[in-house]
Scaffold this motif. Structure first.
Motif, PDB file in Angstrom:
ATOM      1  N   VAL A   2       0.845  -1.202   0.000  1.00 47.91           N
ATOM      2  CA  VAL A   2       0.000   0.000   0.000  1.00 47.91           C
ATOM      3  C   VAL A   2       0.875   1.245   0.000  1.00 47.91           C
ATOM      4  O   VAL A   2       0.654   2.174  -0.784  1.00 47.91           O
ATOM      5  CB  VAL A   2      -0.949   0.024   1.220  1.00 47.91           C
ATOM      6  CG1 VAL A   2      -1.706   1.348   1.293  1.00 47.91           C
ATOM      7  CG2 VAL A   2      -1.929  -1.119   1.166  1.00 47.91           C
ATOM      8  N   GLU A   3       1.860   1.257   0.870  1.00 46.97           N
ATOM      9  CA  GLU A   3       2.744   2.419   0.959  1.00 46.97           C
ATOM     10  C   GLU A   3       3.497   2.630  -0.360  1.00 46.97           C
ATOM     11  O   GLU A   3       3.624   3.755  -0.837  1.00 46.97           O
ATOM     12  CB  GLU A   3       3.742   2.245   2.107  1.00 46.97           C
ATOM     13  CG  GLU A   3       3.093   2.109   3.476  1.00 46.97           C
ATOM     14  CD  GLU A   3       2.260   3.309   3.885  1.00 46.97           C
ATOM     15  OE1 GLU A   3       2.652   4.450   3.567  1.00 46.97           O
ATOM     16  OE2 GLU A   3       1.215   3.106   4.520  1.00 46.97           O
ATOM     17  N   GLN A  41       1.184   3.980  -3.065  1.00 47.24           N
ATOM     18  CA  GLN A  41       0.941   5.415  -2.905  1.00 47.24           C
ATOM     19  C   GLN A  41       2.109   6.232  -3.460  1.00 47.24           C
ATOM     20  O   GLN A  41       1.892   7.275  -4.075  1.00 47.24           O
ATOM     21  CB  GLN A  41       0.691   5.745  -1.436  1.00 47.24           C
ATOM     22  CG  GLN A  41      -0.644   5.213  -0.948  1.00 47.24           C
ATOM     23  CD  GLN A  41      -0.839   5.325   0.551  1.00 47.24           C
ATOM     24  OE1 GLN A  41       0.114   5.362   1.326  1.00 47.24           O
ATOM     25  NE2 GLN A  41      -2.094   5.366   0.961  1.00 47.24           N
ATOM     26  N   PHE A  78      -1.839  -1.634  -5.565  1.00 47.23           N
ATOM     27  CA  PHE A  78      -3.056  -1.454  -4.764  1.00 47.23           C
ATOM     28  C   PHE A  78      -3.928  -2.708  -4.836  1.00 47.23           C
ATOM     29  O   PHE A  78      -4.454  -3.178  -3.815  1.00 47.23           O
ATOM     30  CB  PHE A  78      -3.873  -0.250  -5.247  1.00 47.23           C
ATOM     31  CG  PHE A  78      -3.397   1.091  -4.768  1.00 47.23           C
ATOM     32  CD1 PHE A  78      -3.241   1.369  -3.417  1.00 47.23           C
ATOM     33  CD2 PHE A  78      -3.134   2.104  -5.680  1.00 47.23           C
ATOM     34  CE1 PHE A  78      -2.828   2.619  -2.980  1.00 47.23           C
ATOM     35  CE2 PHE A  78      -2.712   3.368  -5.254  1.00 47.23           C
ATOM     36  CZ  PHE A  78      -2.560   3.619  -3.899  1.00 47.23           C
ATOM     37  N   SER A 134      -8.748   0.734   7.432  1.00 50.74           N
ATOM     38  CA  SER A 134      -8.165   1.936   6.839  1.00 50.74           C
ATOM     39  C   SER A 134      -7.297   1.591   5.631  1.00 50.74           C
ATOM     40  O   SER A 134      -7.339   2.284   4.600  1.00 50.74           O
ATOM     41  CB  SER A 134      -7.335   2.674   7.894  1.00 50.74           C
ATOM     42  OG  SER A 134      -6.618   3.721   7.311  1.00 50.74           O
ATOM     43  N   LYS A 135      -6.525   0.526   5.734  1.00 51.13           N
ATOM     44  CA  LYS A 135      -5.662   0.113   4.617  1.00 51.13           C
ATOM     45  C   LYS A 135      -6.498  -0.392   3.445  1.00 51.13           C
ATOM     46  O   LYS A 135      -6.184  -0.113   2.285  1.00 51.13           O
ATOM     47  CB  LYS A 135      -4.660  -0.953   5.064  1.00 51.13           C
ATOM     48  CG  LYS A 135      -3.621  -0.440   6.042  1.00 51.13           C
ATOM     49  CD  LYS A 135      -2.751   0.626   5.406  1.00 51.13           C
ATOM     50  CE  LYS A 135      -1.686   1.113   6.360  1.00 51.13           C
ATOM     51  NZ  LYS A 135      -0.872   2.184   5.800  1.00 51.13           N
ATOM     52  N   LYS A 148      -9.495   0.594   2.740  1.00 49.12           N
ATOM     53  CA  LYS A 148     -10.100   1.799   2.176  1.00 49.12           C
ATOM     54  C   LYS A 148      -9.084   2.555   1.316  1.00 49.12           C
ATOM     55  O   LYS A 148      -9.419   3.033   0.235  1.00 49.12           O
ATOM     56  CB  LYS A 148     -10.601   2.687   3.319  1.00 49.12           C
ATOM     57  CG  LYS A 148     -11.444   3.838   2.909  1.00 49.12           C
ATOM     58  CD  LYS A 148     -11.985   4.551   4.146  1.00 49.12           C
ATOM     59  CE  LYS A 148     -12.798   5.751   3.765  1.00 49.12           C
ATOM     60  NZ  LYS A 148     -13.350   6.445   4.932  1.00 49.12           N
ATOM     61  N   ALA A 149      -7.840   2.625   1.773  1.00 50.88           N
ATOM     62  CA  ALA A 149      -6.779   3.291   1.001  1.00 50.88           C
ATOM     63  C   ALA A 149      -6.541   2.565  -0.319  1.00 50.88           C
ATOM     64  O   ALA A 149      -6.333   3.201  -1.360  1.00 50.88           O
ATOM     65  CB  ALA A 149      -5.490   3.358   1.815  1.00 50.88           C
ATOM     66  N   CYS A 150      -6.578   1.241  -0.278  1.00 48.76           N
ATOM     67  CA  CYS A 150      -6.410   0.452  -1.507  1.00 48.76           C
ATOM     68  C   CYS A 150      -7.548   0.724  -2.482  1.00 48.76           C
ATOM     69  O   CYS A 150      -7.309   0.968  -3.667  1.00 48.76           O
ATOM     70  CB  CYS A 150      -6.369  -1.046  -1.183  1.00 48.76           C
ATOM     71  SG  CYS A 150      -4.862  -1.593  -0.393  1.00 48.76           S
ATOM     72  N   GLY A 189      -7.198   4.149  -3.958  1.00 50.63           N
ATOM     73  CA  GLY A 189      -6.094   4.169  -4.914  1.00 50.63           C
ATOM     74  C   GLY A 189      -6.456   3.489  -6.217  1.00 50.63           C
ATOM     75  O   GLY A 189      -6.119   3.969  -7.303  1.00 50.63           O
TER      76      GLY A 189
END
Length: 151
Positions: A13-14, A17, A32, A66-67, A69-71, A74
């Motif tokens: 994930v990091e 980004q 992602f 949260s991760k 959701k970030a994926c 993205g």
């Protein structure tokens, strides 16, 4: 030394980004997607049962959500930037996030996809921007429908 396999999705994930920030959307999309698949198909918190795993590797359910959701966010942004508007817009709607809707509206606007951008701004409850685009595009009917929401 090797990486803890349970940490790979978080690292992915990091990294995704960073790739997205650098404009490498195709690679970011893959990262992602791989991370989301890993979060979805395995229970990364199973390591709680293993006494040998340091507690720093255990993540809370909130962090996992949260991760994920970030994926998803993205994936939606990269999908739009790569030109798959139908899929990208569907992903944004599925996420039901005002913030993501606004981010993707800006992406669409930069791509000169004004009608879609205005709809995304509406979904993101940024009615002023949506109305401005509708008026700029001479879609006065759509603008009139949201004018009561404009401050």
């Amino acid at each position: 030394n090797t990486l803890d396999p349970s940490q790979l999705p978080y690292i992915s994930v990091e990294y995704a980004q960073q790739l997205e920030f650098k404009g490498e959307y195709s690679s970011a999309l893959k990262m992602f997607q791989n991370a989301l698949d890993a979060f979805t198909t395995s229970n990364l918190n199973d390591s709680k049962l293993d006494d040998e795993v340091p507690t720093t590797y255990i993540c809370s359910d909130e962090m996992l959500a949260s991760k994920k959701k970030a994926c998803s966010a993205g994936i939606a942004r990269c999908t739009l930037r790569l030109g798959d508007l139908r899929r990208g817009i569907a992903l944004v709607k599925e996420a039901r996030s005002e913030r993501l809707s606004r981010e993707c509206a800006a992406i669409l606007q930069n791509m000169s996809q004004h009608v879609e951008a205005a709809a995304m701004y509406e979904a993101g409850e940024y009615f002023e921007k949506a109305a401005a685009i509708y008026i700029e595009q001479h879609n006065f009917t759509a603008a009139a429908a949201i004018m009561h929401k404009v401050n």
